[in-house]
Design a protein around this motif. Structure first.
Motif, PDB file in Angstrom:
ATOM      1  N   LYS A   1      40.193  62.326  37.519  1.00 38.87           N
ATOM      2  CA  LYS A   1      39.833  63.030  37.574  1.00 38.87           C
ATOM      3  C   LYS A   1      38.361  63.607  37.683  1.00 38.87           C
ATOM      4  CE  LYS A   1      44.722  65.333  37.414  1.00 38.87           C
ATOM      5  NZ  LYS A   1      45.672  65.481  36.841  1.00 38.87           N
ATOM      6  N   TYR A   2      37.766  64.350  38.697  1.00 34.46           N
ATOM      7  CA  TYR A   2      36.343  64.555  37.879  1.00 34.46           C
ATOM      8  C   TYR A   2      36.436  66.045  37.591  1.00 34.46           C
ATOM      9  CZ  TYR A   2      35.312  59.541  39.872  1.00 34.46           C
ATOM     10  OH  TYR A   2      35.503  58.181  40.043  1.00 34.46           O
ATOM     11  N   PRO A   3      35.291  66.417  36.283  1.00 36.10           N
ATOM     12  CA  PRO A   3      35.538  67.450  36.292  1.00 36.10           C
ATOM     13  C   PRO A   3      35.448  68.844  37.392  1.00 36.10           C
ATOM     14  CG  PRO A   3      33.246  66.653  35.519  1.00 36.10           C
ATOM     15  CD  PRO A   3      33.986  65.275  36.069  1.00 36.10           C
ATOM     16  N   ARG A   4      34.700  68.277  38.459  1.00 35.05           N
ATOM     17  CA  ARG A   4      34.771  69.509  39.826  1.00 35.05           C
ATOM     18  C   ARG A   4      36.356  68.849  40.741  1.00 35.05           C
ATOM     19  NH1 ARG A   4      30.037  73.142  39.663  1.00 35.05           N
ATOM     20  NH2 ARG A   4      28.797  72.493  38.375  1.00 35.05           N
ATOM     21  N   LYS A   5      36.484  67.456  41.106  1.00 30.26           N
ATOM     22  CA  LYS A   5      37.606  67.970  41.756  1.00 30.26           C
ATOM     23  C   LYS A   5      38.423  66.129  41.446  1.00 30.26           C
ATOM     24  CE  LYS A   5      34.336  64.373  43.758  1.00 30.26           C
ATOM     25  NZ  LYS A   5      33.665  63.740  44.825  1.00 30.26           N
ATOM     26  N   THR A   6      39.197  65.592  41.916  1.00 25.87           N
ATOM     27  CA  THR A   6      40.410  64.738  41.788  1.00 25.87           C
ATOM     28  C   THR A   6      40.973  63.472  43.009  1.00 25.87           C
ATOM     29  OG1 THR A   6      41.960  65.836  40.594  1.00 25.87           O
ATOM     30  CG2 THR A   6      42.696  64.542  41.934  1.00 25.87           C
ATOM     31  N   VAL A   7      40.243  62.223  42.660  1.00 23.89           N
ATOM     32  CA  VAL A   7      39.556  61.643  44.149  1.00 23.89           C
ATOM     33  C   VAL A   7      40.905  60.752  43.909  1.00 23.89           C
ATOM     34  CG1 VAL A   7      38.354  60.223  44.575  1.00 23.89           C
ATOM     35  CG2 VAL A   7      37.505  61.778  43.830  1.00 23.89           C
ATOM     36  N   GLN A   8      41.328  60.019  44.448  1.00 24.11           N
ATOM     37  CA  GLN A   8      42.593  59.260  45.036  1.00 24.11           C
ATOM     38  C   GLN A   8      42.157  57.669  45.332  1.00 24.11           C
ATOM     39  OE1 GLN A   8      46.177  60.974  47.152  1.00 24.11           O
ATOM     40  NE2 GLN A   8      47.377  59.527  46.222  1.00 24.11           N
ATOM     41  N   PHE A   9      42.831  56.663  44.932  1.00 25.36           N
ATOM     42  CA  PHE A   9      41.311  55.609  45.404  1.00 25.36           C
ATOM     43  C   PHE A   9      42.901  54.710  45.654  1.00 25.36           C
ATOM     44  CE2 PHE A   9      38.793  57.400  42.437  1.00 25.36           C
ATOM     45  CZ  PHE A   9      37.494  57.151  43.355  1.00 25.36           C
ATOM     46  N   ASP A  10      42.696  53.756  46.667  1.00 23.38           N
ATOM     47  CA  ASP A  10      43.641  52.726  46.986  1.00 23.38           C
ATOM     48  C   ASP A  10      43.667  51.146  46.025  1.00 23.38           C
ATOM     49  OD1 ASP A  10      45.767  54.201  48.502  1.00 23.38           O
ATOM     50  OD2 ASP A  10      44.507  53.462  50.530  1.00 23.38           O
ATOM     51  N   LYS A  11      43.714  51.029  45.375  1.00 22.09           N
ATOM     52  CA  LYS A  11      43.357  49.951  44.595  1.00 22.09           C
ATOM     53  C   LYS A  11      44.565  48.127  44.435  1.00 22.09           C
ATOM     54  CE  LYS A  11      41.446  52.100  40.711  1.00 22.09           C
ATOM     55  NZ  LYS A  11      41.513  51.849  38.827  1.00 22.09           N
ATOM     56  N   PRO A  12      43.922  47.423  44.329  1.00 18.81           N
ATOM     57  CA  PRO A  12      45.080  45.813  44.534  1.00 18.81           C
ATOM     58  C   PRO A  12      45.541  46.298  43.350  1.00 18.81           C
ATOM     59  CG  PRO A  12      42.592  46.138  45.304  1.00 18.81           C
ATOM     60  CD  PRO A  12      42.612  47.239  44.353  1.00 18.81           C
ATOM     61  N   LEU A  13      46.640  45.732  44.184  1.00 20.42           N
ATOM     62  CA  LEU A  13      47.878  45.459  43.178  1.00 20.42           C
ATOM     63  C   LEU A  13      47.961  44.514  41.684  1.00 20.42           C
ATOM     64  CD1 LEU A  13      50.471  46.642  41.688  1.00 20.42           C
ATOM     65  CD2 LEU A  13      51.646  44.995  43.611  1.00 20.42           C
ATOM     66  N   PHE A  14      47.002  43.499  42.598  1.00 21.12           N
ATOM     67  CA  PHE A  14      47.096  42.277  42.028  1.00 21.12           C
ATOM     68  C   PHE A  14      45.067  41.425  42.465  1.00 21.12           C
ATOM     69  CE2 PHE A  14      50.552  41.459  43.782  1.00 21.12           C
ATOM     70  CZ  PHE A  14      51.772  41.356  42.247  1.00 21.12           C
ATOM     71  N   PRO A  15      44.161  42.236  41.461  1.00 23.31           N
ATOM     72  CA  PRO A  15      42.968  42.504  41.920  1.00 23.31           C
ATOM     73  C   PRO A  15      42.316  40.976  42.128  1.00 23.31           C
ATOM     74  CG  PRO A  15      43.586  44.061  39.819  1.00 23.31           C
ATOM     75  CD  PRO A  15      44.691  43.141  40.380  1.00 23.31           C
ATOM     76  N   GLY A  16      41.412  41.118  42.653  1.00 16.41           N
ATOM     77  CA  GLY A  16      40.820  39.298  43.086  1.00 16.41           C
ATOM     78  C   GLY A  16      41.952  38.279  44.103  1.00 16.41           C
ATOM     79  N   TYR A  17      43.493  38.303  44.669  1.00 16.61           N
ATOM     80  CA  TYR A  17      43.689  37.413  45.165  1.00 16.61           C
ATOM     81  C   TYR A  17      44.192  38.912  47.002  1.00 16.61           C
ATOM     82  CZ  TYR A  17      44.472  35.599  41.410  1.00 16.61           C
ATOM     83  OH  TYR A  17      44.087  34.962  40.076  1.00 16.61           O
ATOM     84  N   LEU A  18      44.570  37.862  48.012  1.00 19.71           N
ATOM     85  CA  LEU A  18      44.139  38.052  48.963  1.00 19.71           C
ATOM     86  C   LEU A  18      45.336  37.707  49.768  1.00 19.71           C
ATOM     87  CD1 LEU A  18      43.660  40.551  51.516  1.00 19.71           C
ATOM     88  CD2 LEU A  18      42.790  39.020  52.502  1.00 19.71           C
ATOM     89  N   PHE A  19      46.829  37.730  50.127  1.00 18.54           N
ATOM     90  CA  PHE A  19      47.877  37.044  51.156  1.00 18.54           C
ATOM     91  C   PHE A  19      47.864  36.842  52.155  1.00 18.54           C
ATOM     92  CE2 PHE A  19      49.018  39.340  47.119  1.00 18.54           C
ATOM     93  CZ  PHE A  19      49.217  38.700  46.238  1.00 18.54           C
ATOM     94  N   LEU A  20      47.458  35.375  52.404  1.00 18.64           N
ATOM     95  CA  LEU A  20      47.419  35.056  53.435  1.00 18.64           C
ATOM     96  C   LEU A  20      48.172  34.799  54.378  1.00 18.64           C
ATOM     97  CD1 LEU A  20      43.529  34.228  53.338  1.00 18.64           C
ATOM     98  CD2 LEU A  20      44.054  35.547  54.340  1.00 18.64           C
ATOM     99  N   GLN A  21      49.006  35.088  55.726  1.00 11.50           N
ATOM    100  CA  GLN A  21      49.746  34.204  56.563  1.00 11.50           C
ATOM    101  C   GLN A  21      48.672  33.156  57.568  1.00 11.50           C
ATOM    102  OE1 GLN A  21      53.038  35.845  58.176  1.00 11.50           O
ATOM    103  NE2 GLN A  21      53.917  33.716  57.564  1.00 11.50           N
ATOM    104  N   ILE A  22      48.473  32.198  57.911  1.00  8.28           N
ATOM    105  CA  ILE A  22      47.421  31.781  59.264  1.00  8.28           C
ATOM    106  C   ILE A  22      47.911  30.233  58.867  1.00  8.28           C
ATOM    107  CG2 ILE A  22      45.243  32.865  58.391  1.00  8.28           C
ATOM    108  CD1 ILE A  22      44.407  30.838  56.399  1.00  8.28           C
ATOM    109  N   TYR A  23      47.425  29.491  60.579  1.00 11.29           N
ATOM    110  CA  TYR A  23      48.158  27.838  60.231  1.00 11.29           C
ATOM    111  C   TYR A  23      46.869  27.559  59.302  1.00 11.29           C
ATOM    112  CZ  TYR A  23      50.138  29.417  64.316  1.00 11.29           C
ATOM    113  OH  TYR A  23      50.866  30.229  65.997  1.00 11.29           O
ATOM    114  N   PRO A  24      46.764  25.868  58.900  1.00 15.38           N
ATOM    115  CA  PRO A  24      46.610  25.536  57.983  1.00 15.38           C
ATOM    116  C   PRO A  24      45.214  25.495  58.818  1.00 15.38           C
ATOM    117  CG  PRO A  24      48.915  24.468  57.936  1.00 15.38           C
ATOM    118  CD  PRO A  24      48.306  25.737  59.197  1.00 15.38           C
ATOM    119  N   PHE A  25      44.689  25.089  59.578  1.00 14.40           N
ATOM    120  CA  PHE A  25      43.542  24.656  60.814  1.00 14.40           C
ATOM    121  C   PHE A  25      42.409  25.357  60.406  1.00 14.40           C
ATOM    122  CE2 PHE A  25      45.100  26.536  63.846  1.00 14.40           C
ATOM    123  CZ  PHE A  25      44.198  26.495  64.777  1.00 14.40           C
TER     124      PHE A  25
END
Length: 162
Positions: free
Chosen positions: A40-64
């Protein structure tokens, strides 16, 4: 024939979403569990999507394909998942909880009584003891000098365990 496998990309600071965009563009399966945060800011409210695990991304890929991810400018390193089935189940459970709107709290490993080093901010480089936690994001540190102690409030993400 190689099978899809789970990997965890440890990103450079605040680059999770940029890496996710790259993976989507390259058609890699990438999951970035997020929660909604309201500020909440003085003139507006802003909604953000924040990573649940900051600094990590989960990948399902082929090993190569791992080397293509490792060479990306947003990646610090790519971690190998040794127990693929357990990881997939745990990730599925978290995604299911997020999908139904449950509040999920992450409990970082930094807790009272632990020695930490401040990695950013005006006190960068100092070491201190964690005195107490204030919610999920703030900790009180005890800085000892000349036989005296002073407590300061520092964001938890400024800290690393010593």
């Amino acid at each position: 024939m190689e099978q899809l496998a789970w990997f965890v990309a440890h990103t450079r600071p605040r680059r999770e979403k940029k890496l996710k965009e790259y993976c989507d563009k390259e058609q890699f399966i990438a999951l970035l569990p997020c929660f909604q945060s309201v500020h909440k800011y003085p003139r507006k409210t802003v909604q953000f999507d924040k990573p649940l695990f900051p600094g990590y991304l989960f990948l399902q890929i082929y090993p190569f394909q791992k080397s293509a991810i490792e060479q990306n400018e947003h990646v610090a390193r790519v971690l190998t998942v040794f127990d693929q089935d357990l990881f997939a189940q745990q990730l599925q459970d978290i995604l299911k909880a997020l999908a139904v709107g449950m509040e999920i709290l992450i409990f970082p490993e930094i807790g009272p009584g632990q020695r930490v080093k401040i990695k950013q901010g005006p006190l960068q480089g100092m070491e201190a003891w964690v005195e107490a936690r204030l919610g999920m994001t703030m900790v009180f540190l005890r800085l000892e000098f000349i036989g005296q102690a002073a407590a300061v409030k520092v964001p938890a993400d400024y800290l690393e365990l010593v």
